[in-house]
Design an enzyme around this catalytic site. Structure first.
Site, short mmCIF file in Angstrom:
data_model
loop_
_atom_site.label_atom_id
_atom_site.label_comp_id
_atom_site.label_asym_id
_atom_site.label_seq_id
_atom_site.Cartn_x
_atom_site.Cartn_y
_atom_site.Cartn_z
N GLU A 174 0.84 -1.20 0.00
CA GLU A 174 0.00 0.00 0.00
C GLU A 174 0.87 1.26 0.00
O GLU A 174 1.83 1.31 0.76
CB GLU A 174 -0.93 0.05 1.22
CG GLU A 174 -1.97 1.15 1.06
CD GLU A 174 -2.86 1.33 2.30
OE1 GLU A 174 -2.46 0.91 3.39
OE2 GLU A 174 -3.93 1.91 2.15
N GLY A 308 3.23 1.47 10.98
CA GLY A 308 2.95 0.80 12.25
C GLY A 308 2.53 -0.63 12.00
O GLY A 308 2.96 -1.56 12.68
N ALA A 309 1.68 -0.80 11.00
CA ALA A 309 1.19 -2.11 10.63
C ALA A 309 0.46 -1.98 9.31
O ALA A 309 0.17 -0.87 8.87
CB ALA A 309 0.22 -2.64 11.69
N MET A 310 0.18 -3.12 8.68
CA MET A 310 -0.50 -3.07 7.37
C MET A 310 -1.53 -4.18 7.32
O MET A 310 -1.24 -5.32 7.62
CB MET A 310 0.56 -3.22 6.26
CG MET A 310 0.00 -3.32 4.87
SD MET A 310 -0.92 -1.81 4.41
CE MET A 310 -2.15 -2.50 3.32
N ASN A 312 -3.00 -6.16 5.26
CA ASN A 312 -3.12 -7.18 4.22
C ASN A 312 -4.13 -8.24 4.66
O ASN A 312 -4.09 -8.73 5.78
CB ASN A 312 -1.77 -7.88 4.00
CG ASN A 312 -0.62 -6.91 3.92
OD1 ASN A 312 -0.62 -6.04 3.08
ND2 ASN A 312 0.33 -7.04 4.84
N GLU A 345 -6.11 -2.60 12.56
CA GLU A 345 -5.89 -3.40 11.35
C GLU A 345 -7.00 -4.41 11.13
O GLU A 345 -7.39 -4.68 10.01
CB GLU A 345 -4.53 -4.11 11.41
CG GLU A 345 -3.33 -3.19 11.61
CD GLU A 345 -3.25 -2.06 10.59
OE1 GLU A 345 -3.75 -2.22 9.47
OE2 GLU A 345 -2.69 -0.99 10.94
N HIS A 348 -10.04 -2.98 9.56
CA HIS A 348 -9.84 -2.80 8.11
C HIS A 348 -10.24 -4.05 7.33
O HIS A 348 -10.51 -3.96 6.14
CB HIS A 348 -8.36 -2.57 7.80
CG HIS A 348 -7.92 -1.14 7.84
ND1 HIS A 348 -8.63 -0.13 7.24
CD2 HIS A 348 -6.81 -0.55 8.36
CE1 HIS A 348 -7.97 1.02 7.41
NE2 HIS A 348 -6.87 0.78 8.10
N GLU A 367 -9.16 5.17 6.61
CA GLU A 367 -8.27 5.31 7.77
C GLU A 367 -8.96 5.97 8.96
O GLU A 367 -8.71 5.62 10.11
CB GLU A 367 -7.02 6.10 7.38
CG GLU A 367 -6.10 5.34 6.43
CD GLU A 367 -5.71 3.96 6.94
OE1 GLU A 367 -5.90 3.67 8.14
OE2 GLU A 367 -5.24 3.15 6.13
ZN LIG Z 1 -5.18 1.88 8.69
#
Ligand SMILES: [Zn+2]
Length: 913
Positions: A174, A308-310, A312, A345, A348, A367
């Protein structure tokens, strides 16, 4: 007071380091090799061809740092086409063929391939005509390099417990880096199914978005993993990791297998993440009323990670500090951070992954929603934390800070190239987005989530625009909130930059309100003040302090009658609105009296919000600082975390300016003021074994102890504990680590500092490492400062790939008047070298510039800094402009308020004796 709380990075899903991202809009794209004009001059792909499925095969070689790959993409021709355009970056394309899906065997080789470097596209031509509703398999062979760049398919190194260096391969796509790993239609609206086969060393394993299907022997010492196809999803959510990581697993009540992965030496730090993610995943399934659509959910801690994190899908990646929790060395706040990031996350997985924004201009909704859901998720799993009152500390404070700038932007914004897309992963999209969602939830209650459920169900496995959500929410709210035009209201919040200040005056029973854009005075304010927001106001009064009244303010000004006379009115009840409030002098005076005599009349959030509003009004020159300081006096009776931290931030700003202005006498007076305010709390909480404390007390323990970092008895005790830790190795309570390390670094003998450095180098605990960097960097010893600068350039111990290492180091180095100027000089002198390691668009660079310019208020120095950035060609970058503006605001503050504040501090000192 070095006590402005250092917030951790909140950019939860933003990658950063990419090359070739500059796109000049007016430039015509020409294929470099042939000089032919590229046939597609727009940034977004043509819509005449749609990908429906990808099979990706990859064979990485970690030793040679490269890979070979092959991708077969099933495409549908929607409208007849002359060429196939898709994204690629830096990979070498070795062959391309096109095979009709229903006449197997008759493959065409590409007759011509053109490239456009600016838009990272290739256009592939074939002899055959591509007719509407034909189906083909496009087959592309390619090779590429693996770097340590933190974007695309990249390498990350770590030392295992035996000290052996291990390399793993991981991904971060991303927003626009999938194209760096394999050729693809790299836009969120081109959803497709993905499957993967990966060749790897026998001693490693592969993780993908879906579960493993089979493993077969391959040549020599190699094996090949095959994975199940994914559900329909966007390219930026694809992820794979080749590593030797270990895991712990559990199954949720609805049968999803959740696993948490890390390097083997960190196996004992995964328990909390596993527990929390199982719980919060079930909570979101209930709330969104849609089961998690994948059979498994992996969470992986990666050492070298930009964000920080993703999120996926099914394979979320985290920077280590956002997933690992060691009860022996991690603090209450570390644990809270892990919970927040996981909740963010995992929310999301529905909002973002299941339903995806059509294009990046709607990023804020993605976000902002996740940043709001963090709190909802943590609150559901850890109700005992009473966490909601901290929402403004985490989101509103940062949103206000970014959004009071001349260089802010509306949350809804057009983005038309990679640079612009990357730039909106900022406080506005995340924190302002969260505040606006929170305001809407406060206005509509459960009805909001009914709209969300409808939205998710309607657009699942597909894309949507913001208006689609607003429409679903409007329909859901039709019967309960028929008097509000939600669409018109939301439009003011999403399309206007900045936020409103509401000025309130009271005349007998008549309340008059006037709104204007909130902006701090600086020498070069250039705002138009015509913005009018539709503000959902709420207030409580002295007559009815428990029952908030609500009204919608639609125009620039409005007024209404109260039924009876009141002693005070407090607007923005519980701080749920994204606006600030200023009152007339009599109202302020009555409110402050009320807080001083009966603070418990006001909710915790209202006490925080009064502190914040009073100090904001003082900064604007609308309330004398004396009155704001008078309000601060109540804090010695405060017992809750949120108002205390709010005040610390406000006083921290004043202290910071006194420091920069070299007003050392006044500075020690403000330290004394603070010590007096918090002395009782310090005696009650500091240095005690916190296990019997409630959570609020545990958090206050750290805050109040660090507040006293200049208080002699505190320094003495901290050094004492440091020595006992060194010898005979008596552990320091996790929550006391920052203050103990700080005392040792700043007040202890040089040998203590050296001992901390050695501990840092040898430790594998990511939280401990960051805590040590935060304190050793605050040294005022010039040799140590120079040593840290050279380590910064080397990037090995203080790792240049770990954002927290870099940002924490620079923030520490610039925290005092010895390190600050030396570091700013160092950054300027070594600029070329440094920007080779940290690209000018990276989060690290943003943090470096912000910290260095934070030290400047002298007009000449501001101009010199501006010239410097002009020379480097980045004076127009938003974060540079913002940092320069902040310096100007600080300079203006000194001019307007410093004399008055100095007098107050002196008088206060006399009176307290
Ligand atoms: Zn996010």
């Amino acid at each position: 007071l070095e006590f402005i709380l250092k917030m951790q990075c909140k950019f939860l899903s933003a990658p950063t380091v990419s090359t070739n991202q500059e796109t000049a809009k007016s430039e015509i794209c020409i294929d470099n090799k042939t000089g032919v004009v590229f046939p597609w001059q727009r940034y977004r792909l043509p819509e005449n061809i749609e990908p429906t499925g990808y099979h990706l095969h990859l064979h990485p070689n970690f030793t040679h740092q490269n890979f070979t790959g092959h991708v077969s993409i099933n495409i549908t021709i929607v409208e007849s086409a002359e060429f196939v355009a898709l994204h690629t970056r830096e990979n070498k394309i070795t062959s391309v063929t096109l095979t009709p899906i229903n006449e197997k065997g008759k493959s065409d080789k590409a007759s011509k391939i053109l490239y456009c470097l600016n838009t990272e596209m290739m256009a592939i031509y074939f002899e055959r005509k591509l007719k509407a509703w034909d189906h083909y398999t496009l087959s592309i062979h390619f090779t590429g390099n693996l770097t340590f760049s933190l974007g695309g398919f990249y390498l990350s190194k770590y030392k295992n417990e035996k000290g052996k260096e291990t390399v793993i391969g991981t991904t971060q796509f991303e927003p626009t880096d999938a194209r760096g790993a394999f050729p693809c239609f790299d836009e969120p609206a081109f959803k497709a199914n993905f499957s993967l086969s990966m060749v790897r060393d026998k001693h490693l394993h592969t993780l993908f978005n879906t579960p493993l299907l089979s493993t077969k022997p391959h040549l020599g010492n190699l094996e090949m993993d095959e994975f199940q196809p994914t559900v329909k999803m966007s390219t930026y959510l694809v992820a794979f990791i080749v590593s030797d990581f270990v895991k712990i697993s559990n199954t949720t009540s609805t049968g999803v297998e959740v696993s948490v992965y890390a390097s083997s030496d960190k196996l004992n730090q995964l328990e909390y993440a596993l527990h929390f993610s199982c719980e919060v995943l079930s909570y979101f399934e209930d709330l969104f009323k849609i089961p998690f659509p994948l059979p498994k959910m992996d969470l992986v801690a990666v050492l070298d990670f930009a964000a920080g994190a993703m999120e996926n899908w099914g394979l979320v990646t985290y920077r280590e500090t956002a997933l690992l929790f060691d009860p022996l060395t991690s603090s209450v706040k570390d644990k809270q951070w892990v919970a927040l990031v996981i909740a963010h996350e995992l929310s999301h997985q529905w909002f973002g992954n299941l339903v995806t924004m059509e294009w990046w201009n709607d990023l804020w909704l993605n976000e902002g929603f996740a940043s709001f859901m963090e709190f909802s998720g943590v609150n559901a799993v850890e109700p005992g934390w009473a966490f909601m009152s901290e929402f403004p500390l985490r989101h509103e404070l940062r949103a206000f800070s970014a959004d009071s700038s001349n260089f802010t932007h509306p949350i809804s914004v057009n983005v038309s190239n990679s640079k612009e897309i990357n730039e909106i992963f900022d406080n506005i999209s995340y924190d302002k987005g969260a505040c606006i969602i929170s305001m809407l939830v406060d206005l509509l209650g459960d009805v909001f989530f009914q709209g969300v459920n409808k939205y998710l169900d309607t657009y699942k496995f597909s894309n949507a625009v913001n208006a689609d959500l607003i429409q679903k929410v409007t329909i859901a709210a039709r019967s309960s909130h028929s008097n509000i035009d939600i669409q018109a209201m939301m439009k003011t919040w999403t399309t206007l930059p900045g936020f409103p200040l509401v000025d309130v005056t009271l005349n007998e029973k008549k309340v008059s309100l006037l709104q204007s854009r909130f902006i701090y005075p600086s020498s070069n304010n250039q705002l138009s003040c015509s913005s009018v927001w539709q503000i959902p106001l709420s207030y409580v009064t002295s007559v009815d302090p428990m029952r908030p009244k609500k009204l919608l303010m639609e125009g620039k000004s409005t007024s209404f009658q109260l039924p009876q006379n009141v002693k005070w009115i407090k607007f923005n009840h519980n701080q749920t609105g994204y606006y600030k409030v200023n009152y007339d002098m009599t109202m302020w005076s009555n409110l402050i009296d009320a807080v001083l005599t009966h603070p418990e009349t006001f909710s915790v959030s209202d006490r925080s919000s009064l502190i914040e509003d009073a100090f904001s009004a003082a900064r604007l020159g609308k309330l004398p600082y004396n009155e704001a300081f008078r309000l601060a006096g109540y804090i010695s009776r405060e017992t809750m975390y949120a108002p205390i931290v709010t005040l610390i931030n406000e006083l921290g700003y004043v202290e910071e300016i006194l420091k920069i202005q070299l007003e050392e006498d006044s500075r020690s007076l403000i330290h004394r003021f603070v010590q007096l305010l918090f002395k009782d709390l310090y005696t009650e909480l500091a240095w005690k074994n916190g296990t019997s404390f409630n959570r609020n007390q545990q958090k206050l323990q750290t805050v109040v102890t660090s507040l006293m970092s200049k208080y002699q008895p505190c320094i003495h005790e901290a050094l004492n504990r440091f020595n006992m830790w060194r010898n005979p190795n008596i552990p320091i309570q996790p929550d006391d680590l920052p203050i103990v390390f700080h005392a040792a670094s700043v007040h202890g003998p040089l040998d203590d500092w050296k001992h901390l450095w050695d501990t840092f180098v040898n430790s594998t605990d990511p939280n401990l490492k960051v805590k040590i960097i935060a304190t050793i960097s605050q040294t005022t010893n010039l040799d140590k400062i120079l040593f840290l600068q050279s380590e910064f350039l080397k990037g090995e111990n203080i790792r240049s790939q770990v954002f927290l290492h870099v940002s924490t180091l620079v923030s520490g180095l610039t925290s005092n008047l010895v390190g600050g100027p030396v570091t700013w000089r160092f950054i300027r002198q070594r600029w070329e070298e440094i920007t080779k390691i940290h690209s000018v668009a990276s989060f690290s660079m943003r943090s470096i510039v912000k910290n260095c310019l934070g030290l400047i208020t002298d007009q000449g120095e501001i101009l010199a800094a501006k010239d410097f950035f002009k020379n480097k060609g980045i004076v127009d970058m938003k974060y540079v402009q913002q940092a320069l503006e902040k310096s100007a605001i600080n300079a203006q503050w000194s001019k307007s308020h410093l004399p008055q504040v100095k007098v107050w501090l002196r008088d206060n000192e006399k009176n307290s004796k």
